[in-house]
Design a protein around this motif. Structure first.
Motif, short mmCIF file in Angstrom:
data_model
loop_
_atom_site.label_atom_id
_atom_site.label_comp_id
_atom_site.label_asym_id
_atom_site.label_seq_id
_atom_site.Cartn_x
_atom_site.Cartn_y
_atom_site.Cartn_z
N GLY A 90 0.70 -1.12 0.04
CA GLY A 90 0.09 0.00 -0.01
C GLY A 90 0.73 1.18 0.02
N TYR A 91 2.15 1.17 -0.13
CA TYR A 91 3.16 2.45 -0.16
C TYR A 91 3.11 3.26 -1.39
CZ TYR A 91 5.22 0.42 4.25
OH TYR A 91 5.42 0.14 5.34
N LEU A 92 3.52 4.45 -1.42
CA LEU A 92 3.71 5.17 -2.47
C LEU A 92 4.81 4.45 -3.35
CD1 LEU A 92 4.36 8.69 -0.91
CD2 LEU A 92 2.27 7.92 -1.98
N GLN A 93 4.37 4.51 -4.45
CA GLN A 93 5.34 4.09 -5.73
C GLN A 93 5.93 5.35 -6.31
OE1 GLN A 93 5.81 0.84 -5.77
NE2 GLN A 93 4.40 0.47 -4.32
N LEU A 94 7.20 5.43 -6.14
CA LEU A 94 7.72 6.63 -6.77
C LEU A 94 8.88 6.67 -7.97
CD1 LEU A 94 8.76 8.40 -3.30
CD2 LEU A 94 6.72 8.86 -4.82
N ARG A 95 8.51 5.30 -8.45
CA ARG A 95 9.53 4.90 -9.71
C ARG A 95 9.41 5.80 -10.75
NH1 ARG A 95 5.79 0.70 -9.52
NH2 ARG A 95 7.25 -0.62 -8.53
N ASP A 96 8.26 6.62 -11.06
CA ASP A 96 8.29 7.32 -12.15
C ASP A 96 8.80 9.14 -11.70
OD1 ASP A 96 7.32 5.42 -13.92
OD2 ASP A 96 5.16 5.74 -13.23
N ALA A 97 9.03 9.48 -10.52
CA ALA A 97 9.42 10.62 -10.06
C ALA A 97 10.53 10.85 -10.75
CB ALA A 97 9.51 10.52 -8.49
N ARG A 98 10.61 12.38 -11.26
CA ARG A 98 11.90 12.84 -11.88
C ARG A 98 12.30 14.22 -11.24
NH1 ARG A 98 12.07 8.44 -12.82
NH2 ARG A 98 12.08 7.14 -14.78
N SER A 99 11.73 14.35 -10.09
CA SER A 99 12.28 15.62 -9.29
C SER A 99 11.70 15.63 -7.93
CB SER A 99 11.43 16.90 -10.23
OG SER A 99 10.01 16.91 -10.01
N CYS A 122 7.21 5.10 1.44
CA CYS A 122 7.09 4.38 -0.11
C CYS A 122 8.02 3.23 -0.11
CB CYS A 122 7.77 5.71 -0.90
SG CYS A 122 9.62 5.67 -0.48
N ASN A 123 7.71 2.52 -1.16
CA ASN A 123 8.35 1.15 -1.34
C ASN A 123 9.89 1.63 -2.03
OD1 ASN A 123 9.02 -1.42 -1.67
ND2 ASN A 123 7.95 -1.60 -3.64
N GLY A 124 10.81 1.19 -1.57
CA GLY A 124 11.94 1.42 -1.98
C GLY A 124 12.84 0.30 -2.47
N ASP A 125 12.35 -1.06 -2.03
CA ASP A 125 13.27 -2.17 -2.34
C ASP A 125 12.87 -2.71 -3.76
OD1 ASP A 125 14.79 -2.51 -0.22
OD2 ASP A 125 13.33 -3.75 1.03
N ASP A 126 12.36 -2.00 -4.67
CA ASP A 126 12.24 -2.52 -6.13
C ASP A 126 13.12 -1.75 -7.09
OD1 ASP A 126 10.96 -0.02 -6.06
OD2 ASP A 126 9.16 -0.73 -6.97
N ALA A 127 14.08 -0.98 -6.71
CA ALA A 127 14.93 -0.41 -7.66
C ALA A 127 14.32 0.62 -8.34
CB ALA A 127 15.79 -1.33 -8.72
N GLY A 128 13.06 0.96 -8.00
CA GLY A 128 12.37 1.77 -8.69
C GLY A 128 12.27 3.45 -8.47
N TRP A 129 13.09 3.74 -7.61
CA TRP A 129 13.30 5.25 -7.50
C TRP A 129 14.67 5.37 -6.67
CZ3 TRP A 129 13.10 9.16 -3.63
CH2 TRP A 129 13.02 8.93 -2.31
N HIS A 130 15.25 6.67 -7.36
CA HIS A 130 16.55 6.95 -6.62
C HIS A 130 16.89 8.34 -7.07
CE1 HIS A 130 20.94 6.86 -6.25
NE2 HIS A 130 20.98 5.54 -6.05
N GLU A 131 17.46 9.01 -5.97
CA GLU A 131 17.78 10.56 -6.35
C GLU A 131 18.49 10.85 -7.50
OE1 GLU A 131 20.77 9.05 -3.25
OE2 GLU A 131 18.88 8.54 -3.61
#
Length: 543
Positions: A90-99, A122-131
């Motif tokens: 149920g966490y935020l999915q931030l893989r598409d965030a670009r800013s 947010c979910n961070g264990d799926d390699a989906g988002w990174h600074e």
């Protein structure tokens, strides 16, 4: 799938449920695919051709015409933190965030529908988002999160070494944060670094953080989400020192019909606490009998013998830092736990990433071999196992659970930590060729057996890089990790196959995954899922 409903109770020896006109994949090498399967009392009664199984139908038999659909054993994920994953779905999915603004917009949108005081994560264990994917090339600051969340607590987890807390979240965790160094926790930015990230992440799963009804509700949602992937069994490695509350949660969920999977729960030692304290806790644990109709079982004791990538226990000459720096327990402590398991007849599952840790396990098992039963000891991960260790594990009947999704998600961290040795990661084809049996698990997102099996065949990481194509499995071998080999790993006999006497845990698919390219597997969904011969999930919810 047209069905004829039963009209009277089944005759003695007749099938409760007969499925015909399909492609039955038994996952037993000795049994070829069939066209029909008969089920009685929650187990497979017979598998064969439609014409020969018709004789098993009685007036009370439920009949299903498969219409050419495929039937496979249900998948068992042998390493999934079930309660943890229930939250993460149920966490935020931030893989598409670009800013940073994209991240803050997502936080604000979630806050607008969140209950007062509800954590936003947010979910961070799926390699989906990174600074590095953000225009600013930085994580948001804590005060930015507070402004977006309207005072709700926010914790954004970005893989195991970086994260950020909003001010409201930091206030709730004040006592915990007081123990961190300036390098681990920066109150000005809200940034967390290093092991502190995991400590905070783990602390938010402890009992009491969430109300029991909330935990039960999201566990029910997670169960159905996993059923929609064809998952009929999960092995939960447990949260640190939390066996009793996790057992009670699963027991309640099972009794109320909120989860349908088989669950094997481990009793995990917390390596951050004094060893003797945790050893005595495990020794004093009263092992409950199976619950919820036999679907919930207490299983192994879990010991994290080394850390993760940079914290793996390497062999002499392989270390990046101090020799043995990755060891979380001494070999004497390992043998003490192994001795306790031998005494009590309990399985022991050892987290071992590096070859040094794997060697320590094989030495301990060999020294105590006369006191152990076959398959009593298993290793989770075994990332850097090599051919001599593979042979030794096979000889000692040390069972292995591998997690292809870990390599997929953490390929960069793995290469940074291990350098050229990373090319030896998960040598699945070599393990199969040398006769070592191994099951499949997830441990991280994407926590879906078909995704993990696909990775085992393609040997590709999230960034498209190769994980070593020479160690790829065949499609059937990859799916066997989550079916037949999972049954073997848990000591559950014929579970994970569709042979007479096996538990009737199965999934019906419009097309067999074996008829499709492995790259297509992650998007597949079954038409129906059954556990112990009882239909528990279908897309339209009408079973």
């Amino acid at each position: 799938m047209p069905e004829t409903p039963p009209s009277t109770p089944s005759d003695a020896g007749r099938a409760d449920w007969l499925l015909t006109g399909g492609a039955i994949e038994t996952f037993d090498p000795a049994r070829p695919p069939a066209t029909a399967i008969a089920i009685r009392d929650g187990r497979v009664l017979a598998v064969g051709e439609t014409a020969e199984l018709e004789a098993l139908a009685g007036p009370g038999t439920r009949r299903t015409d498969l219409g050419g659909r495929a039937v496979l054993p249900g998948f068992c994920d042998t390493h999934i933190h079930f309660e943890k994953v229930a939250h993460e779905f149920g966490y935020l999915q931030l893989r598409d965030a670009r800013s940073v603004a994209d991240v803050l917009d997502a936080v604000a949108a979630r806050a607008a529908r969140a209950a007062p005081g509800e954590w936003i994560r947010c979910n961070g264990d799926d390699a989906g988002w990174h600074e590095h994917n953000l225009a600013e090339r930085r994580l948001p600051h804590g005060d930015e999160l507070d402004a977006a969340a309207g005072g709700r607590p926010v914790f954004l987890y970005r893989r195991p070494d970086h994260g950020v807390l909003g001010g409201a979240a930091a206030e709730r965790l004040r006592e915990l944060l007081a123990g961190f160094s300036a390098e681990e926790w920066d109150p000005a930015t809200g940034w967390l670094r290093g092991p502190a990230v995991r400590v905070v992440n783990d602390s938010l799963y402890r009992p009491g953080v969430h109300e029991q009804e909330h935990r039960l509700r999201i566990l029910c949602e997670a169960s159905r989400r996993l059923l929609a992937m064809g998952v009929t069994g999960v092995v939960d490695p447990g949260l640190p020192a939390a066996f009793e509350p996790s057992w009670e949660l699963y027991r309640q969920a099972g009794e109320r019909g909120l989860i349908a999977q088989r669950v094997w729960l481990m009793n995990r030692l917390d390596w951050r606490r004094p060893f003797q304290e945790e050893y005595e806790r495990v020794r004093a644990t009263v092992v409950p009998p199976p619950a919820a109709g036999g679907l919930l079982r207490p299983w192994a004791v879990k010991l994290l013998l080394d850390g993760e990538f940079t914290g793996a226990w390497m062999r002499p000459g392989e270390e990046q830092g101090e020799p043995g720096a990755g060891a979380r327990y001494s070999e004497e402590e390992l043998r003490a736990v192994l001795s306790l398991c031998a005494e009590r007849g309990r399985p022991l599952c050892v987290h071992a990433m590096g070859a040094g840790a794997i060697e320590a396990v094989t030495r301990a098992v060999r020294a105590m071999r006369e006191r152990l039963t076959p398959g009593q000891v298993s290793i989770a991960h075994a990332f850097l196992i090599d051919a001599p260790l593979i042979r030794e594990c096979a000889e000692l009947d040390i069972r292995i659970s591998v997690q292809p999704a870990l390599a997929y998600t953490y390929a960069r961290e793995m290469r940074q930590a291990w350098g050229p040795l990373a090319g030896r990661n998960n040598p699945l084809a070599t393990m199969a060729a040398l006769g070592l049996r191994f099951a499949g698990g997830s441990d991280t997102h994407p926590c879906a057996p078909l995704a993990g099996a696909s990775i085992a065949v393609t040997r590709r990481a999230w960034d498209g890089s190769s994980l070593g194509g020479h160690e790829a499995l065949t499609p059937r071998e990859a799916l066997a990790m989550f079916t037949r080999e999972a049954g073997h790993y848990t000591g559950s006999g014929a579970l994970g196959t569709l042979v007479p006497g096996a538990p009737a845990d199965l999934a019906i698919w419009a097309r067999s995954p074996l008829d499709l390219a492995p790259q297509e597997w992650p998007g597949l969904r079954p038409d129906l899922v059954a556990v112990a011969g009882r239909a528990v999930w279908a897309p339209d919810e009408h079973l």
